[in-house]
Scaffold this motif. Structure first.
Motif, PDB file in Angstrom:
ATOM      1  N   ASP A   1      69.407  45.478  59.830  1.00 21.28           N
ATOM      2  CA  ASP A   1      70.443  45.294  58.798  1.00 21.28           C
ATOM      3  C   ASP A   1      71.582  46.291  58.994  1.00 21.28           C
ATOM      4  O   ASP A   1      71.595  47.048  59.942  1.00 21.28           O
ATOM      5  N   GLU A   2      72.517  46.269  58.053  1.00 18.64           N
ATOM      6  CA  GLU A   2      73.690  47.113  58.242  1.00 18.64           C
ATOM      7  C   GLU A   2      73.360  48.600  58.176  1.00 18.64           C
ATOM      8  O   GLU A   2      74.049  49.424  58.776  1.00 18.64           O
ATOM      9  N   HIS A   3      72.296  48.949  57.495  1.00 18.79           N
ATOM     10  CA  HIS A   3      71.905  50.354  57.489  1.00 18.79           C
ATOM     11  C   HIS A   3      71.464  50.783  58.875  1.00 18.79           C
ATOM     12  O   HIS A   3      71.764  51.876  59.335  1.00 18.79           O
ATOM     13  N   ASP A   4      70.738  49.908  59.532  1.00 21.23           N
ATOM     14  CA  ASP A   4      70.316  50.207  60.896  1.00 21.23           C
ATOM     15  C   ASP A   4      71.529  50.310  61.808  1.00 21.23           C
ATOM     16  O   ASP A   4      71.588  51.151  62.697  1.00 21.23           O
TER      17      ASP A   4
END
Lengths: 227, 459
Positions: free
Chosen positions: B213-216
């Motif tokens: 996801d965008e956190h990754d």
């Protein structure tokens, strides 16, 4: 000769002043752009040495202001190995030459003399003929002769000699030669220029009684009938 | 007082907004349903009443008021479920016929429609909706229906709506808090790691969960950035060490020389001049180092413009023609008419000069140097310099691109070991590559740079 030095670094300023004074020039000094601009605008100088990084008003702004008020005193810009495209910016602002710190005093002196010579010659009709001693260069016919004898030069050698003749009597550094003849602005840390000069020397000096092209050790060259 | 961290998160604030929007939608939905169902039922009831009262009005026309009274009583009698209400009153509101004892005194007006409560025998009240019509001279007819069911449905609906809305808001709030917690934990983790890194532990990396996801993505980008920073810092440290190490020698020698001269009563000019020359050489090395550092820092990139490397190659070859002639080295220069790349003219010229200078320096008399600029499909130009010198052994080639790197056998020759390092820095800034290979014999250096069209197209 009166020179105004606008430089806020005390050491550099005194270094330059001392050198110029020893060469027989009068110097004034300002350590910020505002005072420098004031002095340059109100007094008459033969040349200005302006550092880029100045307190109050920066060097290029000083030069721009002078040019805007039709003051064409030749200006040599000093700069630390700083911003991108320094040289172009400095020249666009109205500077006449550009030198990066640290520099050898001999380089500064050579360029200053070239500046002064250029400004003195400005306004005169463009020459069609250059002469140094018994060496003659016909700029229209692209021919060179010395003592009546024709000398064959390759195009680059011709350009090199032309540059030296236009700066006759002055010291010309290798960097100045690379700039003036090849239009590249970096320090040729090698002796590549020397080889070109010695080839030229072999053509214009070797078979002649007196040498015109002198090597000034550690600095550069000088084309001069006198030794 | 600052709200706890959770409530300050964007996630939470978004949840609040979402809750409000969702709540509004649910409200709108319920309102629509309410209107559709209950409204329909109400309208049905009213239509029945209207139809009936019209029918009765006709009866009144045909059979007169007494006839009307009969019909009313008949209908009232037949209404076993006690759903309908009929009442005929005279001008003085005295009941004449119907199943209601008297005219309701508290009437809630609704245009011609009236809502009232009918008192029941057991003391309770029944809600009635009725229509009033004037018949005959001042007589009034009231026809209505029991709307107890309607009111019940209304009540149920309202209750359901309130509960439904409440449940929705509650669930979305909980959901928002949960998501907020999880996201906040992720971000807190990233923040914690970066704080540790700032505190000096450069080796740390932000954990990546692998969820994609965008956190990754953020974590991966941060890690890449940290790798770059670590590399640059290592480079800086290395340079610092190299500078200290490699310049200490010449500086010490210079100092020794000056010390000797200081002890001399009349130091010869030549010796002093030599010291100056040595100091100049040191300054030149420092300048070269600074230049490399500035190139690596990307300072020149903003002024990049289209530049013809073919022309530069020809200029540099011409510059070295004299030197190669003097040593009887054959210099071959092969270039296309034009080769445009995006970059800095001076930097590229200096890089080529360094390379050609090396070639000239290390090629023995009678050797051959070849400079070639050629298109390298699909989208690059290759600047190739090949010499017939001793070359560089395969194992040393990587090392030679570093600062101050010199082959042992070359240590006695002039040079500060920075030439190739500058070429590498210039190559990198131009998004290009630098490769050294075996010329069999000699060295082949290839500098490839993206051509101008692709650079422009890519941006």
């Amino acid at each position: 000769m009166r020179i105004l030095i606008i430089e806020d670094d005390k050491e550099v300023a005194s270094f330059i002043r001392k050198g110029l004074t020893e060469s027989g020039w009068n110097t004034d000094h300002a350590d910020n752009g505002k005072d420098g601009l004031f002095l340059a605008a109100t007094e008459r100088y033969d040349a200005l040495i302006v550092d880029r990084m100045l307190p109050v008003v920066d060097g290029l702004a000083v030069i721009r202001a002078l040019r805007a008020s039709h003051n064409d005193t030749p200006a040599l810009v000093l700069s630390a190995l700083g911003e991108v495209d320094d040289r172009v910016e400095g020249l666009k602002a109205g500077g006449d030459d550009y030198l990066v710190k640290p520099f050898a005093f001999s380089e500064l002196l050579a360029r200053l003399e070239a500046l002064l010579r250029r400004s003195a010659a400005a306004g005169a009709a463009p020459a069609t003929m250059l002469q140094v001693g018994d060496l003659k260069m016909d700029l229209l016919r692209r021919e060179v002769q010395r003592g009546g004898r024709r000398i064959d030069l390759q195009p680059r050698e011709f350009q090199l000699l032309e540059f030296l003749m236009r700066h006759a009597g002055q010291v010309v550094t290798r960097t100045m030669l690379l700039e003036g003849v090849w239009d590249y602005h970096f320090d040729p840390q090698t002796n590549v220029i020397d080889v070109h000069v010695s080839r030229l020397r072999s053509k214009i000096d070797r078979d002649f009684p007196s040498p015109l092209l002198h090597t000034i050790r550690g600095v550069g060259y000088r084309l001069d009938p006198a030794p | 007082m600052r709200l706890p961290a959770l409530f300050r998160t964007t996630i939470f604030q978004l949840t609040l907004v979402y809750m409000a929007l969702f709540g509004a939608s649910v409200l709108a939905l319920f309102t629509f349903l309410y209107w559709s169902t209950l409204g329909y039922l109400e309208r049905q009831t009213e239509e029945i009443i209207e139809a009936e009262i019209r029918g009765l009005a006709e009866q009144a026309e045909r059979r007169g008021l007494f006839g009307l009274a009969d019909v009313i009583n008949e209908r009232a009698r037949r209404d076993t479920e006690r759903r309908s209400v009929y009442l005929l009153v005279d001008a003085a509101l005295r009941p004449i016929a119907g199943n209601v004892s008297r005219w309701p005194d508290r009437l809630d007006r609704q245009g011609e429609w009236v809502d009232f409560l009918k008192a029941e025998a057991d003391g309770g009240y029944t809600p009635i909706r009725a229509l009033v019509l004037g018949v005959g001279p001042g007589f009034r007819l009231l026809v209505g229906r029991d709307i107890r069911e309607l009111e019940r449905i209304d009540e149920v609906f309202r209750e359901a709506s309130v509960w439904g809305l409440g449940l929705t808001m509650g669930l979305s709030l909980i959901g928002g808090l949960l998501i907020g917690f999880s996201a906040q934990r992720r971000l807190a983790q990233i923040n914690r790691t970066t704080r540790q890194i700032i505190a000096g532990n450069l080796g740390q990396r932000v954990p990546v969960t692998g969820g994609g996801d965008e956190h990754d993505e953020l974590a991966e980008n941060l890690n890449a950035m940290l790798d770059q920073i670590e590399k640059l810092m290592a480079g800086l440290r290395h340079v610092g060490d190299s500078v200290a190490h490699d310049l200490r020698g010449p500086l010490t020698r210079l100092r020794t020389r000056l010390e000797t001269l200081a002890a001399h009563p009349a130091p010869p000019r030549e010796d002093i001049a030599e010291c100056v020359a040595q100091a100049d050489a040191l300054l030149a090395t420092f300048n070269a180092l600074l230049r490399i550092a500035r190139v690596e820092s990307g300072a020149y990139r903003s002024a990049f413009a289209p530049v013809d490397v073919a022309r530069i190659a020809r200029d540099v070859c011409e510059l070295y023609q004299a030197a190669t002639d003097a040593r009887r080295i054959e210099l071959a220069c092969e270039t296309p008419a034009e080769a445009l790349v995006v970059g800095d003219r001076e930097l590229l010229a200096q890089a080529l000069t360094n390379l050609l200078d090396n070639a000239v320096k290390y090629t023995p008399e009678g050797g051959r140097i070849e400079v070639r600029v050629a298109a390298k499909p699909p989208d690059r130009y290759a600047l190739r310099i090949a010499d017939t010198g001793p070359g560089i052994p395969a194992g040393e080639r990587e090392r030679m691109l570093e600062r101050f790197a010199r082959l042992d056998r070359a240590r006695s020759r002039p040079g500060n070991g920075l030439g190739l390092a500058l070429v590498k820095a210039v190559a990198e800034q131009h998004d290009g590559g630098l490769t050294l290979s075996d010329g069999r014999p000699g060295l082949v250096v290839e500098l490839d740079v993206p051509a101008a069209e692709t650079r422009r197209a890519g941006h």
